[in-house]
Design an enzyme around this catalytic site. Structure first.
Site, PDB file in Angstrom:
ATOM      1  N   THR A  88       0.885  -1.182   0.000  1.00  0.00           N
ATOM      2  CA  THR A  88       0.000   0.000   0.000  1.00  0.00           C
ATOM      3  C   THR A  88       0.918   1.225   0.000  1.00  0.00           C
ATOM      4  O   THR A  88       1.018   1.931   1.001  1.00  0.00           O
ATOM      5  CB  THR A  88      -0.929   0.017   1.245  1.00  0.00           C
ATOM      6  OG1 THR A  88      -0.128  -0.198   2.432  1.00  0.00           O
ATOM      7  CG2 THR A  88      -1.997  -1.033   1.185  1.00  0.00           C
ATOM      8  N   THR A 129      -0.847  -2.207   5.703  1.00  0.00           N
ATOM      9  CA  THR A 129      -1.201  -0.970   6.398  1.00  0.00           C
ATOM     10  C   THR A 129      -2.264  -0.232   5.594  1.00  0.00           C
ATOM     11  O   THR A 129      -2.109  -0.042   4.384  1.00  0.00           O
ATOM     12  CB  THR A 129       0.066  -0.102   6.548  1.00  0.00           C
ATOM     13  OG1 THR A 129       1.022  -0.860   7.286  1.00  0.00           O
ATOM     14  CG2 THR A 129      -0.231   1.201   7.268  1.00  0.00           C
ATOM     15  N   CYS A 273       5.824  25.960  34.027  1.00  0.00           N
ATOM     16  CA  CYS A 273       7.126  25.464  33.519  1.00  0.00           C
ATOM     17  C   CYS A 273       7.142  25.092  32.036  1.00  0.00           C
ATOM     18  O   CYS A 273       8.011  25.540  31.304  1.00  0.00           O
ATOM     19  CB  CYS A 273       7.565  24.256  34.338  1.00  0.00           C
ATOM     20  SG  CYS A 273       7.950  24.714  36.027  1.00  0.00           S
ATOM     21  N   LYS A 276       6.938  28.043  29.498  1.00  0.00           N
ATOM     22  CA  LYS A 276       8.089  28.946  29.695  1.00  0.00           C
ATOM     23  C   LYS A 276       9.386  28.308  29.169  1.00  0.00           C
ATOM     24  O   LYS A 276      10.142  28.925  28.423  1.00  0.00           O
ATOM     25  CB  LYS A 276       8.204  29.233  31.205  1.00  0.00           C
ATOM     26  CG  LYS A 276       9.449  29.952  31.653  1.00  0.00           C
ATOM     27  CD  LYS A 276       9.394  30.279  33.136  1.00  0.00           C
ATOM     28  CE  LYS A 276       9.776  29.106  34.039  1.00  0.00           C
ATOM     29  NZ  LYS A 276      11.189  28.761  34.024  1.00  0.00           N
TER      30      LYS A 276
HETATM   31  N1  LIG Z   1       8.188  -3.376   4.985  1.00  0.00           N
HETATM   32  C1  LIG Z   1       7.938  -3.267   6.266  1.00  0.00           C
HETATM   33  O1  LIG Z   1       8.833  -3.189   7.114  1.00  0.00           O
HETATM   34  C2  LIG Z   1       6.519  -3.258   6.761  1.00  0.00           C
HETATM   35  C3  LIG Z   1       6.269  -3.426   8.134  1.00  0.00           C
HETATM   36  C4  LIG Z   1       4.947  -3.457   8.572  1.00  0.00           C
HETATM   37  C5  LIG Z   1       3.905  -3.293   7.666  1.00  0.00           C
HETATM   38  N2  LIG Z   1       4.167  -3.098   6.344  1.00  0.00           N
HETATM   39  C6  LIG Z   1       3.027  -2.968   5.436  1.00  0.00           C
HETATM   40  O2  LIG Z   1       2.794  -4.254   4.857  1.00  0.00           O
HETATM   41  C7  LIG Z   1       2.388  -4.117   3.499  1.00  0.00           C
HETATM   42  C8  LIG Z   1       3.381  -4.839   2.600  1.00  0.00           C
HETATM   43  O3  LIG Z   1       4.645  -4.207   2.754  1.00  0.00           O
HETATM   44  P1  LIG Z   1       5.942  -4.767   2.010  1.00  0.00           P
HETATM   45  O4  LIG Z   1       7.069  -3.926   2.453  1.00  0.00           O
HETATM   46  O5  LIG Z   1       6.014  -6.249   2.154  1.00  0.00           O
HETATM   47  O6  LIG Z   1       5.567  -4.393   0.486  1.00  0.00           O
HETATM   48  P2  LIG Z   1       6.333  -4.813  -0.834  1.00  0.00           P
HETATM   49  O7  LIG Z   1       6.147  -3.714  -1.800  1.00  0.00           O
HETATM   50  O8  LIG Z   1       7.710  -5.295  -0.518  1.00  0.00           O
HETATM   51  O9  LIG Z   1       5.515  -6.085  -1.331  1.00  0.00           O
HETATM   52  C9  LIG Z   1       4.192  -6.019  -1.739  1.00  0.00           C
HETATM   53  C10 LIG Z   1       3.947  -7.191  -2.701  1.00  0.00           C
HETATM   54  O10 LIG Z   1       2.570  -7.208  -3.050  1.00  0.00           O
HETATM   55  C11 LIG Z   1       2.513  -7.683  -4.383  1.00  0.00           C
HETATM   56  N3  LIG Z   1       1.214  -7.426  -4.999  1.00  0.00           N
HETATM   57  C12 LIG Z   1       0.711  -6.256  -5.451  1.00  0.00           C
HETATM   58  N4  LIG Z   1      -0.518  -6.460  -5.987  1.00  0.00           N
HETATM   59  C13 LIG Z   1      -0.795  -7.765  -5.849  1.00  0.00           C
HETATM   60  C14 LIG Z   1      -1.899  -8.569  -6.190  1.00  0.00           C
HETATM   61  N5  LIG Z   1      -2.951  -8.062  -6.794  1.00  0.00           N
HETATM   62  N6  LIG Z   1      -1.834  -9.895  -5.893  1.00  0.00           N
HETATM   63  C15 LIG Z   1      -0.767 -10.407  -5.278  1.00  0.00           C
HETATM   64  N7  LIG Z   1       0.321  -9.687  -4.952  1.00  0.00           N
HETATM   65  C16 LIG Z   1       0.299  -8.392  -5.216  1.00  0.00           C
HETATM   66  C17 LIG Z   1       3.672  -6.943  -5.075  1.00  0.00           C
HETATM   67  O11 LIG Z   1       4.035  -7.536  -6.319  1.00  0.00           O
HETATM   68  C18 LIG Z   1       4.748  -7.079  -3.993  1.00  0.00           C
HETATM   69  O12 LIG Z   1       5.510  -8.264  -4.201  1.00  0.00           O
HETATM   70  C19 LIG Z   1       2.307  -2.606   3.245  1.00  0.00           C
HETATM   71  O13 LIG Z   1       0.985  -2.192   3.491  1.00  0.00           O
HETATM   72  C20 LIG Z   1       3.248  -2.029   4.270  1.00  0.00           C
HETATM   73  O14 LIG Z   1       2.916  -0.695   4.598  1.00  0.00           O
HETATM   74  C21 LIG Z   1       5.459  -3.101   5.874  1.00  0.00           C
END
Ligand SMILES: NC(=O)c1ccc[n+]([C@@H]2O[C@H](COP(=O)([O-])OP(=O)(O)OC[C@H]3O[C@@H](n4cnc5c(N)ncnc54)[C@H](O)[C@@H]3O)[C@@H](O)[C@H]2O)c1
Length: 431
Positions: A88, A129, A273, A276
């Site tokens: 996302t 997310t 505090c 200030k």
């Molecule tokens: N990277 C982090 O550290 C982290 C931590 C917590 C939460 N998140 C959240 O988790 C989610 C994934 O993050 P990420 O870093 O793994 O993303 P990323 O971009 O590494 O991976 C997302 C994957 O989803 C796939 N995808 C997209 N459309 C698709 C579909 N229609 N069918 C199947 N697969 C599809 C993409 O090809 C990609 O491989 C996000 O919402 C991110 O905000 C990420």
């Protein structure tokens, strides 16, 4: 016997989750639109670089518990659970791009229509997310439309945000700071905890929007901490003070600094505090030619918060009220009126044309001395014409009570049915 779990989205989150679920003895079907990722997972290779993940994937593949596909539809019959981990990413306007999430939800909806109904509904666990309201306004209606029915019989839905950090993702997976489950009814998706077996963490089962919001709050706070720490560091460094020596002492204080104190949503800060010393800190930064927008923003935000509270009061009970303001000094247990936001609020409300009664058991105008007396003189109209000693009489005829600070036993003494806006918790309801 492990579960059969589908993972949609084989990025950092999906791949790490797949690796850890394999290690825990589950069977995993990985799904992605990217053919290279599907091929990698199919061969037991990791499409991402993340410590420990490649080994776990390879081991799971050797045992025949890992497979991959570009289309989850035909697999749904054999799965216990689907984890949605698609990306996302940020759009140019700062909002999150929801097209991938919508696309996989549509795929799942279409697949579920074909899926033979088994004893248990298929559990769809959203881990990407997403902004608050997405589950209620986008995911659930899309599924209901495509499956032809709402959740409960053929499928159930949870939002379970992921808190892992890249580079320590496997470690974080097994030691999360908390487990948050957003769901339609508390406890309805508890079988999700099957994948958390052996993981110790506080559990929160909450409405969807709360779980969705938590993830944004966490990351906003982390960003704020970095920016705050760096502004302090800039001020220190520019004055020849060791930033790390200051940080060591700041961080060692787990009573007031690194603690829940001052973090709960409530009233603006005030008193003799904080305002200030914050102003003095801003003056130091100015003197050093430094811009410190986080610190300056704290001051600005505090003023805006008071204005927001006044606006909420207007919405709950338009002028002339009458209003009952509970509390005038800057916090409970003191008669200190210096920089009291409640005194400012009382002035704002009077300027807005309210009939106002104020009650504050901490305050005896006859006993005010020194600067506090001078402040009282400045606001003598409020103290002479609006401050009441008798709570019951002050509450009589009020349309809204506004609780500005905790006052022990005060709620019980308010007339039944008098609506209360509790500034200390930013909530309103019946007193
Ligand atoms: N990277 C982090 O550290 C982290 C931590 C917590 C939460 N998140 C959240 O988790 C989610 C994934 O993050 P990420 O870093 O793994 O993303 P990323 O971009 O590494 O991976 C997302 C994957 O989803 C796939 N995808 C997209 N459309 C698709 C579909 N229609 N069918 C199947 N697969 C599809 C993409 O090809 C990609 O491989 C996000 O919402 C991110 O905000 C990420």
């Amino acid at each position: 016997m492990g579960l059969a779990i589908g993972i949609l989205g084989l990025g950092y989150v999906g791949t790490t989750t797949a690796a850890c679920l394999l290690r825990d003895g589950h069977r995993v079907v990985g799904v992605d639109v990217n053919p290279e990722k599907v091929a990698a997972i199919g061969e037991g290779r990791s499409p991402v670089v993340e410590p420990g993940v490649a080994e776990l994937l390879a081991a799971g593949a050797r045992e025949g518990r890992l497979s991959s596909t570009a289309d989850i539809g035909p697999h749904l019959d054999r799965l216990d659970m689907v984890l949605i981990c698609v990306g996302t990413p940020s759009r140019a306007d700062g909002k999150l791009e929801m097209t991938h999430l919508l696309e996989v939800t549509r795929q799942l909806g279409r697949g579920l229509r074909e899926r033979a109904p088994t004893g248990e509904p298929l559990l769809l666990v959203y881990r990407s997310t997403m902004p608050p309201g997405t589950m209620e306004r986008l995911v659930l209606p899309t599924l209901a439309k495509l499956v032809g029915e709402g959740p409960g019989r053929r499928y159930e839905v949870a939002f379970n945000p992921e808190f892992l950090r890249e580079s320590t993702a496997v470690e974080d997976y097994y030691a999360p700071p908390k487990i948050v489950i957003g769901e339609r009814e508390k406890g309805i998706t508890r079988r999700l905890l099957g994948i958390y077996d052996g993981i110790e963490a506080p559990l929160f089962e909450v409405p969807f929007a709360v779980a969705e919001m938590v993830k944004f709050v966490d990351n906003s706070f982390h960003a704020l901490k970095v920016a705050f720490g760096n502004e302090i560091g800039r001020i220190c460094a520019s004055r020849g003070i060791d930033p790390q020596a200051v940080a060591d002492i700041f961080l060692a204080d787990t009573k007031l600094n690194i603690s829940p104190v001052y973090l709960r949503p409530g009233g603006p800060f005030g008193g003799s505090c904080l305002p200030k010393d914050l102003s003095a800190m801003l003056a130091l930064a100015r003197e050093s030619g430094l811009a410190v927008p986080v610190l300056a923003g704290a001051k600005e935000s505090n003023g805006l918060h008071l204005a927001w509270i006044a606006q909420r009061i207007r919405e709950l009970a338009p002028p002339p009220g009458p209003l009952l303001l509970l509390g005038l000094s800057f916090k409970s247990g003191t008669d200190d009126l210096r920089n009291s936001p409640l005194l400012d609020l009382a002035s704002l409300l009077l300027d807005a044309g309210y009939e106002l009664d104020v009650y504050d058991p901490d305050l005896d105008p006859d006993r005010l001395v020194g600067v506090n007396f001078a402040v009282a003189l400045e606001h003598q109209e409020i103290l002479l014409a609006h401050l009441r000693r008798d709570l019951e009489r002050a509450a009589d005829g009020a349309r809204l009570a506004v609780l500005g600070k905790p006052i022990p036993g005060v709620r019980e003494r308010l007339p039944a049915g008098l609506p209360l806006f509790d500034i200390t918790r930013l909530r309103h309801g019946d007193g």
